[in-house]
Design a protein around this motif. Structure first.
Motif, short mmCIF file in Angstrom:
data_model
loop_
_atom_site.label_atom_id
_atom_site.label_comp_id
_atom_site.label_asym_id
_atom_site.label_seq_id
_atom_site.Cartn_x
_atom_site.Cartn_y
_atom_site.Cartn_z
N GLN A 22 39.42 33.81 16.83
CA GLN A 22 39.81 34.82 17.81
C GLN A 22 40.95 34.33 18.69
OE1 GLN A 22 36.20 35.93 19.85
NE2 GLN A 22 35.58 37.34 18.23
N GLU A 23 40.87 33.06 19.08
CA GLU A 23 41.95 32.48 19.88
C GLU A 23 43.27 32.51 19.12
OE1 GLU A 23 41.49 28.59 21.78
OE2 GLU A 23 39.47 29.21 22.41
N ALA A 24 43.21 32.15 17.84
CA ALA A 24 44.42 32.15 17.00
C ALA A 24 44.98 33.56 16.88
CB ALA A 24 44.10 31.58 15.62
N MET A 25 44.09 34.54 16.65
CA MET A 25 44.54 35.94 16.55
C MET A 25 45.16 36.40 17.87
SD MET A 25 41.37 37.58 14.39
CE MET A 25 41.68 39.25 14.95
N PHE A 26 44.53 36.03 18.98
CA PHE A 26 45.03 36.41 20.29
C PHE A 26 46.41 35.79 20.54
CE2 PHE A 26 45.25 35.52 24.92
CZ PHE A 26 45.25 36.82 25.38
N ARG A 27 46.53 34.50 20.15
CA ARG A 27 47.81 33.80 20.32
C ARG A 27 48.90 34.47 19.49
NH1 ARG A 27 45.54 29.11 20.38
NH2 ARG A 27 45.64 28.82 18.13
N GLU A 28 48.55 34.82 18.22
CA GLU A 28 49.52 35.49 17.35
C GLU A 28 49.94 36.84 17.94
OE1 GLU A 28 48.11 35.83 13.30
OE2 GLU A 28 47.66 33.68 13.22
N ALA A 29 48.96 37.59 18.43
CA ALA A 29 49.26 38.91 19.02
C ALA A 29 50.17 38.74 20.23
CB ALA A 29 47.95 39.61 19.42
N LYS A 30 49.88 37.73 21.04
CA LYS A 30 50.68 37.48 22.24
C LYS A 30 52.12 37.11 21.87
CE LYS A 30 49.97 35.14 26.61
NZ LYS A 30 49.30 34.04 27.29
N GLU A 31 52.22 36.24 20.83
CA GLU A 31 53.56 35.85 20.37
C GLU A 31 54.31 37.06 19.82
OE1 GLU A 31 52.78 32.71 17.57
OE2 GLU A 31 52.20 31.29 19.12
N GLY A 32 53.59 37.90 19.07
CA GLY A 32 54.20 39.12 18.52
C GLY A 32 54.69 40.03 19.64
N MET A 33 53.87 40.18 20.68
CA MET A 33 54.27 41.02 21.82
C MET A 33 55.48 40.44 22.53
SD MET A 33 50.51 42.05 23.33
CE MET A 33 51.13 42.54 24.94
#
Length: 103
Positions: free
Chosen positions: A64-75
């Motif tokens: 979940q942390e990795a997904m959140f980090r990826e989403a944040k980077e994408g944003m």
């Protein structure tokens, strides 16, 4: 002589009772040992299960942390692109106005 026979019978009875008693005690001890082993086994299984659940939860949290980090980077990338787009639009508008002013 009759008394001696009675005493012998009583002794036999006592021996038989103590033998039964020893047998019963042995069975109780075996049952106790078995119970201890079962309890140890159950405790070990429970410990293993808790450890496995803890491991799974840790992995899930990491995912979940990795997904959140990826989403944040994408944003963040999207925000940078939009800023660049806005900047180039503003430049184009300024150029248009300058061209219009010059014409």
């Amino acid at each position: 002589e009759g008394e001696e026979e009675e005493e012998e019978e009583e002794e036999d009875l006592v021996d038989w009772d103590s033998g039964q008693l020893e047998s019963a005690i042995r069975k109780l001890n075996q049952a106790g040992n078995l119970f201890d082993r079962e309890m140890d086994s159950a405790r070990e299984k429970r410990r293993a299960m808790v450890e496995r659940q803890r491991q799974e939860l840790a992995e899930e949290m990491a995912q979940q942390e990795a997904m959140f980090r990826e989403a944040k980077e994408g944003m963040e990338r999207l925000r940078v692109m939009m800023e660049e787009e806005a900047h180039s639009l503003a430049q184009a508008q300024a150029q248009q106005q300058a061209d219009a002013g010059a014409g």
